[in-house]
Design an enzyme around this catalytic site. Structure first.
Site, mmCIF file in Angstrom:
data_model
loop_
_atom_site.group_PDB
_atom_site.id
_atom_site.type_symbol
_atom_site.label_atom_id
_atom_site.label_comp_id
_atom_site.label_asym_id
_atom_site.label_seq_id
_atom_site.Cartn_x
_atom_site.Cartn_y
_atom_site.Cartn_z
ATOM 1 N N SER A 678 44.859 49.317 41.393
ATOM 2 C CA SER A 678 44.959 50.349 40.354
ATOM 3 C C SER A 678 43.813 51.359 40.386
ATOM 4 O O SER A 678 43.821 52.294 39.595
ATOM 5 C CB SER A 678 45.019 49.688 38.975
ATOM 6 O OG SER A 678 43.861 48.927 38.733
ATOM 7 N N LYS A 721 43.821 48.623 29.078
ATOM 8 C CA LYS A 721 43.021 49.703 29.672
ATOM 9 C C LYS A 721 42.821 50.853 28.694
ATOM 10 O O LYS A 721 41.717 51.405 28.577
ATOM 11 C CB LYS A 721 43.692 50.198 30.949
ATOM 12 C CG LYS A 721 43.699 49.175 32.087
ATOM 13 C CD LYS A 721 44.459 49.682 33.295
ATOM 14 C CE LYS A 721 44.439 48.661 34.436
ATOM 15 N NZ LYS A 721 45.201 49.118 35.617
#
Length: 775
Positions: A678, A721
């Site tokens: 990611s 996140k």
């Protein structure tokens, strides 16, 4: 005629004439007396003390009659000496002579006792002498029936003088100090014989009585053993004839098994085990093992259950009381309860709560049990590496016991409890076994209806048990085991949710534990927000509760010491209560330098902000990667570099710079391992920033996987996140286009404070992160 000699006071010994005795000498005055005797003819007077506790006795502290002894040998010891002496003759102590070093006395000799056939007492003396010898022999024979006469001859028989024989017998007999002294003080031979006769007669009676007691004890033990053998034989005969009463223990276990209402197929096997136990001796090694096994069978809940409370309104109330937010999780729990209410025969789902620490996974299981009215048992699987811990040990092993599942059911006393398997992602797996293999049988509704524990070795129905598991991440759970569970993500909390949890749950709980009133633990909203932002940085609320606990304890001390009034705790007091802030916005990151980009990462503890730095290096360096990066992350960095090189002309980058200089990519916190795809777009952005010399926007953070064709692919952990970015003060977030659906899980308060850009290609990302870069 008086004779002046050194005196050796004796604490617990009397020395008789012509008898050899070892004497331990340790006191300084006694040692001096022995040394003086060695210089003056090797003689001194040995006499007993009246009171053994005196360390420096004088004439008044010792008996009047003593014995002159001759020193045969002196042996030096660590503490004093041992003196071997032989008695010579009796003396009467008269006058103490002045001497500072040791006791010195003038004494007169006493007439020695003699055995003579003449005189009026001779016949009586002879008779007593013979009786005394016979008594001594009988006593020796009682101590040793085979060698008693020989022992007597060795100790006494070699002495020809009858008087000396009596003295020898007195020294060997078990006499008190007063009795020994009375023997020494006898003035005539007849008196001596009579005194010894009394002593030996008493000793013979005592010895005979002791022998009778020992014989009686031995006979009692033999009788008990005989009775035990006969009882066993009697039981065997009665059993063969079908008669006789059972042992109390067997009867008690039989009644317990009857009350347990065992299933029919179980009764047959248990009956055979009970039959085997009834034939065993209670002293047999396997008796307690078999008994413990049958007691376990009797204590297991074969049919006992608790009635489920499937009232959805009641369950909703309990869940709301215990937990703030988590609406999606609560809805799923209520759906499961609704299905169980409509179809009582349906199998309860195996729920796996996955999320960072401190978000309430374990307490959710407790709330479910409370809302349903079921018993709750928790098993921690963290670090478990032995399959036998779950499935039990076979009874052939020493110290065998049932597995944790059966032990939990035994404690719960019902067959339908809620069992929480905590930290299932931290199961061990090595040469000792794979616990996940046992869990696949335990958690599978198609198999656990007849679960066989190795210790019990009988089928037990686990289908009524509701299993709930918890994990921080799914990576450590084997795929076949994960396939049997329904995963429910328990995400971290936003700052607003943490503030509400602190107000409704944490502060009241710490207030009660600290014994404070509401006014004494009144924390302002600004202070609470400061605690959340500057003193804790976590997905859950565990550390937040610890910090509030510190405040409550400090406030409690202030109250006890009379230093605090019921004033509100504000921001300006936090430094005194908690010390300096632990987390601050990095001032150096408020204005980004070229080559730096902020990325978002997911960890087991929740989301985190990850800065990625890139700088140009000489051409020989090509690509350098540092920061403890995993294999996947290294590949993402190389893919990002290759794609940026491929579109360098479109981005307006200098081709000569790219060809002549390499790139060094570093991820700070180098001691922490990092991996995952990611960070691809973040690395590409940092590389583009380094080659162009233009900085990224300071309030922009991003996440997404990058392909070699420039596509931005979706990643996981979006909610965690975004919450991490919000905690760290970022306002503009770049996400992959395909992660748009994950925004629905974000709290509205957080969603409203963030600007979110959905990107499909790297060009979309660079347009927002580096607006000055042409694309």
């Amino acid at each position: 005629m008086l004779q002046s000699l050194p005196v050796l006071p004796l604490k617990d010994t009397v020395v008789y004439p012509q008898i050899v005795v070892p004497l331990a000498v340790g006191r300084p005055r006694s040692t001096a007396a022995v040394e003086a005797a060695m210089q003056q003819g090797r003689q001194f007077i040995a006499v007993a003390q009246r009171d053994p506790s005196f360390t420096e006795p004088h004439l008044d502290d010792i008996y009047d009659i003593g014995t002159i002894v001759k020193i045969s040998r002196v042996e030096k010891r660590d503490e004093g000496a041992q003196v071997i002496v032989q008695g010579d003759r009796r003396v009467r102590l008269l006058v103490e002579n002045p001497n500072d070093d040791f006791l010195e006395v003038s004494a007169e000799p006493l007439i020695d006792l003699e055995h003579s056939e003449a005189g009026p007492d001779a016949p009586e003396i002879d008779a007593l002498l013979r009786v005394n010898r016979e008594l001594a022999q009988r006593i020796a024979s009682l101590y040793d029936s085979e060698n008693g006469t020989q022992i007597y001859q060795q100790l006494v028989g070699h002495i020809s003088d009858p008087v000396i024989q009596m003295y020898r017998i007195a020294s060997l007999a078990n006499l008190s100090l007063e009795q020994e002294q009375s023997v020494l003080e006898c003035e005539t031979t007849l008196d001596l014989m009579q005194r010894i006769n009394g002593v030996l007669t008493h000793e013979l009676r005592v010895t005979e009585l002791r022998r009778e007691i020992a014989e009686q004890a031995r006979e009692d033990i033999e009788q008990q053993q005989r009775e035990h053998v006969l009882r066993q034989q009697k039981q065997a005969i009665e059993h063969a004839l079908g008669e006789g009463a059972e042992d109390e223990d067997i009867a008690e276990i039989r009644q317990q098994l009857k009350d347990a209402n065992l299933p029919e197929n179980i009764q047959q096997e248990v009956g055979r085990e009970l039959k085997r136990l009834s034939r065993m001796s209670a002293n047999a090694a396997d008796y307690q093992v078999a008994r413990a096994y049958l007691e376990l069978v009797a204590e297991l809940p074969w049919h006992a259950t608790t009635e489920d409370n499937l009232d959805l309104a009641h369950a909703q109330t309990i869940l709301d009381e215990d937990h703030y937010g988590l609406e999606e999780v609560k809805e799923r729990i209520l759906e499961s309860l609704a299905v169980m209410k409509l179809n009582p025969e349906s199998k309860a789902p195996i729920i796996c709560f996955v999320g960072p620490p401190g978000v309430g996974k374990t307490s959710l299981g407790q709330s479910i049990a409370r809302s349903m009215g079921r018993k709750f048992e928790r098993l921690s699987l963290g670090g478990l590496h032995d399959e036998s811990e779950l499935r039990g040990h076979r009874r052939t092993y020493i110290g065998a016991m049932p597995g944790r599942i059966l032990q939990a059911l035994r404690r719960a006393e019902v067959t339908n409890p809620i069992i929480m398997l905590d930290e299932i992602d931290k199961l061990g797996r090595d040469f000792r076994g794979d616990p996940s293999a046992a869990l696949m049988e335990i958690l599978d509704p198609a198999q656990n209806k007849e679960f066989r524990d190795n210790y019990l070795n009988l089928p037990f129905d686990l289908s009524k048990v509701m299993f709930i598991t918890t994990a921080n991440t799914l990576d450590g759970i084997p795929r076949p085991l994960l396939d049997r569970m329904e995963v429910m993500e328990v995400s971290g909390y936003s700052d607003m949710e943490k503030k509400a949890i602190a107000r409704n749950y944490l502060i009241p709980r710490q207030q009660v534990e600290a014994g404070l009133s509401e006014e004494q633990l009144d924390i302002s909203d600004a202070a609470l927000a400061q605690i959340i932002r500057r003193y804790t940085r976590e997905a859950g609320v565990r550390e937040l509760e610890r910090v509030i606990g510190r405040i409550s304890r400090k406030r409690a001390r202030q109250v006890v010491e009379g230093e605090s009034s019921a004033t509100q705790i504000d921001v300006d007091q936090l430094a005194d209560l908690l010390g300096p802030e632990k987390f601050k916005r990095d001032a150096n990151r408020e204005q980004q330098h070229p080559g730096v980009a902020a990325g978002l990462a997911w960890t087991e503890a929740g989301g985190d902000v990850l800065y990625i730095e890139a700088t140009l290096t000489p051409k020989e360096e090509k690509v350098t990667l540092t920061g403890h990066l995993g294999q996947v992350m290294q590949e993402s960095a190389k893919a990002a570099r290759s794609y940026v090189w491929s579109i360098a002309e479109q981005l307006g980058l200098d081709q000569d710079t790219i060809e002549q200089q390499g790139i060094h990519i570093h991820v700070p916190a180098g001691a922490v391992p990092k991996d995952g795809p990611s960070a691809g777009v973040t690395m590409a952005t940092a590389i583009a920033s380094a080659y162009s010399g233009k900085a990224t926007e300071a309030d922009v953070a991003m996440t997404g996987e990058l392909t070699l064709t420039g596509l931005v692919l979706p990643v996981g952990g979006i909610k965690e996140k975004l919450l991490a970015a919000h905690r760290s003060g970022f306002t503009h977030i770049i996400l992959p286009k395909d992660n748009e659906a994950d925004l629905a899980k974000l709290p509205d308060t957080v969603r409203g404070e963030l600007t979110i850009t959905l990107a499909e290609t790297l060009a979309d990302v660079l347009q927002q992160a580096i607006p000055d870069l042409s694309a």
